[in-house]
Design a protein around this motif. Structure first.
Motif, short mmCIF file in Angstrom:
data_model
loop_
_atom_site.label_atom_id
_atom_site.label_comp_id
_atom_site.label_asym_id
_atom_site.label_seq_id
_atom_site.Cartn_x
_atom_site.Cartn_y
_atom_site.Cartn_z
N GLN A 1 0.82 -1.21 0.00
CA GLN A 1 0.00 0.00 0.00
C GLN A 1 0.86 1.26 0.00
O GLN A 1 0.58 2.23 -0.72
N THR A 2 1.93 1.23 0.79
CA THR A 2 2.82 2.39 0.88
C THR A 2 3.53 2.65 -0.44
O THR A 2 3.58 3.79 -0.93
N LEU A 3 4.07 1.60 -1.04
CA LEU A 3 4.82 1.77 -2.28
C LEU A 3 3.91 2.09 -3.46
O LEU A 3 4.29 2.84 -4.37
N GLU A 4 2.69 1.55 -3.45
CA GLU A 4 1.75 1.88 -4.53
C GLU A 4 1.30 3.33 -4.46
O GLU A 4 1.00 3.95 -5.48
N SER A 5 1.25 3.88 -3.24
CA SER A 5 0.87 5.29 -3.10
C SER A 5 1.93 6.22 -3.69
O SER A 5 1.65 7.36 -4.05
N VAL A 6 3.16 5.72 -3.78
CA VAL A 6 4.26 6.53 -4.33
C VAL A 6 4.45 6.27 -5.82
O VAL A 6 4.62 7.21 -6.61
N TYR A 7 4.41 5.00 -6.23
CA TYR A 7 4.78 4.63 -7.59
C TYR A 7 3.63 4.16 -8.46
O TYR A 7 3.82 3.86 -9.65
N ALA B 1 0.03 1.50 -8.87
CA ALA B 1 -0.31 0.12 -8.54
C ALA B 1 0.69 -0.89 -9.08
O ALA B 1 1.19 -1.74 -8.34
N THR B 2 0.99 -0.81 -10.37
CA THR B 2 1.85 -1.84 -10.98
C THR B 2 3.29 -1.76 -10.50
O THR B 2 3.86 -2.75 -10.02
N TYR C 1 3.67 -2.52 -6.73
CA TYR C 1 3.55 -3.95 -6.44
C TYR C 1 4.86 -4.67 -6.79
O TYR C 1 5.31 -5.57 -6.08
N TRP C 2 5.45 -4.29 -7.92
CA TRP C 2 6.73 -4.88 -8.31
C TRP C 2 7.80 -4.61 -7.26
O TRP C 2 8.54 -5.52 -6.86
N TYR C 3 7.89 -3.37 -6.82
CA TYR C 3 8.91 -3.02 -5.82
C TYR C 3 8.68 -3.79 -4.51
O TYR C 3 9.62 -4.24 -3.86
N THR C 4 7.42 -3.95 -4.13
CA THR C 4 7.10 -4.68 -2.90
C THR C 4 7.55 -6.13 -3.02
O THR C 4 8.18 -6.69 -2.10
N THR C 5 7.25 -6.74 -4.15
CA THR C 5 7.61 -8.14 -4.37
C THR C 5 9.12 -8.33 -4.40
O THR C 5 9.66 -9.27 -3.81
N LEU C 6 9.81 -7.42 -5.10
CA LEU C 6 11.27 -7.51 -5.18
C LEU C 6 11.91 -7.34 -3.80
O LEU C 6 12.87 -8.04 -3.46
N ALA C 7 11.38 -6.40 -3.02
CA ALA C 7 11.92 -6.18 -1.68
C ALA C 7 11.67 -7.38 -0.78
O ALA C 7 12.51 -7.75 0.05
N PHE C 8 10.50 -8.01 -0.92
CA PHE C 8 10.17 -9.21 -0.14
C PHE C 8 11.20 -10.31 -0.40
O PHE C 8 11.77 -10.89 0.53
N PHE C 9 11.45 -10.60 -1.67
CA PHE C 9 12.42 -11.65 -2.00
C PHE C 9 13.85 -11.18 -1.74
O PHE C 9 14.75 -12.01 -1.53
N GLY C 10 14.05 -9.85 -1.72
CA GLY C 10 15.36 -9.33 -1.32
C GLY C 10 15.66 -9.66 0.13
O GLY C 10 16.79 -10.01 0.48
N GLY C 11 14.64 -9.54 1.01
CA GLY C 11 14.82 -9.91 2.42
C GLY C 11 15.17 -11.38 2.56
O GLY C 11 16.03 -11.77 3.36
N ILE C 12 14.49 -12.23 1.78
CA ILE C 12 14.80 -13.66 1.79
C ILE C 12 16.24 -13.89 1.32
O ILE C 12 16.98 -14.69 1.91
#
Length: 273
Positions: free
Chosen positions: A66-72, A74-75, A78-89
């Motif tokens: 929600q935070t990243l979509e408010s800045v960049y 929806a599409t 969402y990409w940045y969120t997903t990449l950051a999630f797998f970046g943490g992994i």
């Protein structure tokens, strides 16, 4: 987002200290229990994994998105969120890759087996295992401390849940440090010292992370951090907590612990909504 009340910072830091120093509880179990109740430990680890997985996927990841979509938008958001999630992994996987297997806290081993060592027997290999376990746990606790701190800073109620889950999973790590050192040296003081120091990495991670990131705090950084935290917690759950819970006791104890953790987390979020 650019400034925080010191009360919120102190609360977040306090929760991080609590989570990190729970390694000392593991030391207490090792010192005062003739035999560790592995069934209880299995359920507790499953519970911790349930809390971490549920809160990561239901609360933290959507908040980051929600935070990243408010800045960049929806599409892209969402990409940045997903990449950051797998970046943490990826960060946690890289740490695991760099830490030797026998000393890695993510390599499941039975803490009850360590009690076969004769107390005070001079065993350099066992002492080395304890010391390297402390170092390995300290390395793993650093990003965990930042995860707990950031979560508590944004949402104290969420931070409490995460701190409790992290604290539970730190207990067997404290055992894995203190038992080999205690049985190789005969010194509870030495064993507790190393266990305590490994736990201090958690609040240290919070301090360093907050100090470095604070000047650059923005919605973008906050969203990426949260998505990464979700990835870190999911990785810990799947790579460490559940395999260890399965090893300690029968399959269904770990699974019911997992489901209980999810249910308690879900109920707490509903009540606090």
């Amino acid at each position: 987002m650019e400034s925080f009340e010191w009360q919120a910072v102190l609360l977040a830091f306090g929760l991080t200290v609590f989570a990190g120093l729970s390694t000392g509880i593991g030391s207490a179990f090792a010192f005062f229990s003739k035999k560790i109740d592995v069934r209880f430990l299995s359920g507790a680890l499953g519970f911790s994994a349930g809390v971490m997985i549920y809160v990561s996927m239901i609360e933290i990841f959507p908040k980051a998105r929600q935070t990243l979509e408010s800045v960049y938008g929806a599409t892209t958001g969402y990409w940045y969120t997903t990449l950051a999630f797998f970046g943490g992994i990826a960060v946690m996987a890289l740490i695991d890759k760099l830490v030797p297997g026998p000393e890695n806290p993510h390599e499941a081993r039975g803490v009850e087996d360590m009690h076969t060592q004769q107390l005070g027997e001079d065993n350099g290999e066992l002492l080395r295992m304890g010391i390297f376990s402390a170092l390995a746990i300290a390395i793993h606790n650093f990003p965990e401390g930042l995860a707990t701190f950031i979560s508590a800073l944004d949402d104290p109620a969420l931070g409490v849940s995460i701190a409790v889950a992290v604290a539970i999973h730190n207990i067997p790590e404290g055992i894995s440090v203190s038992v080999p050192i205690y049985y190789s040296t005969g010194s509870k003081r030495q064993a507790f010292k190393y266990s305590f120091l490994s736990g201090l990495a958690e609040p240290l991670g919070a301090i360093v992370g907050f100090t470095v990131l604070r000047p650059f705090i923005s919605d973008t950084l906050f969203g990426i951090t949260f998505a990464s935290v979700a990835g870190i917690m999911v990785y810990i759950s799947l790579d460490e907590l559940l395999p260890t819970a399965e090893k300690y006791a029968e399959h269904h104890i770990a699974i019911w612990g997992l489901i209980s953790g999810m249910a308690v987390m879900a109920l707490s979020l509903l009540l606090l909504a």
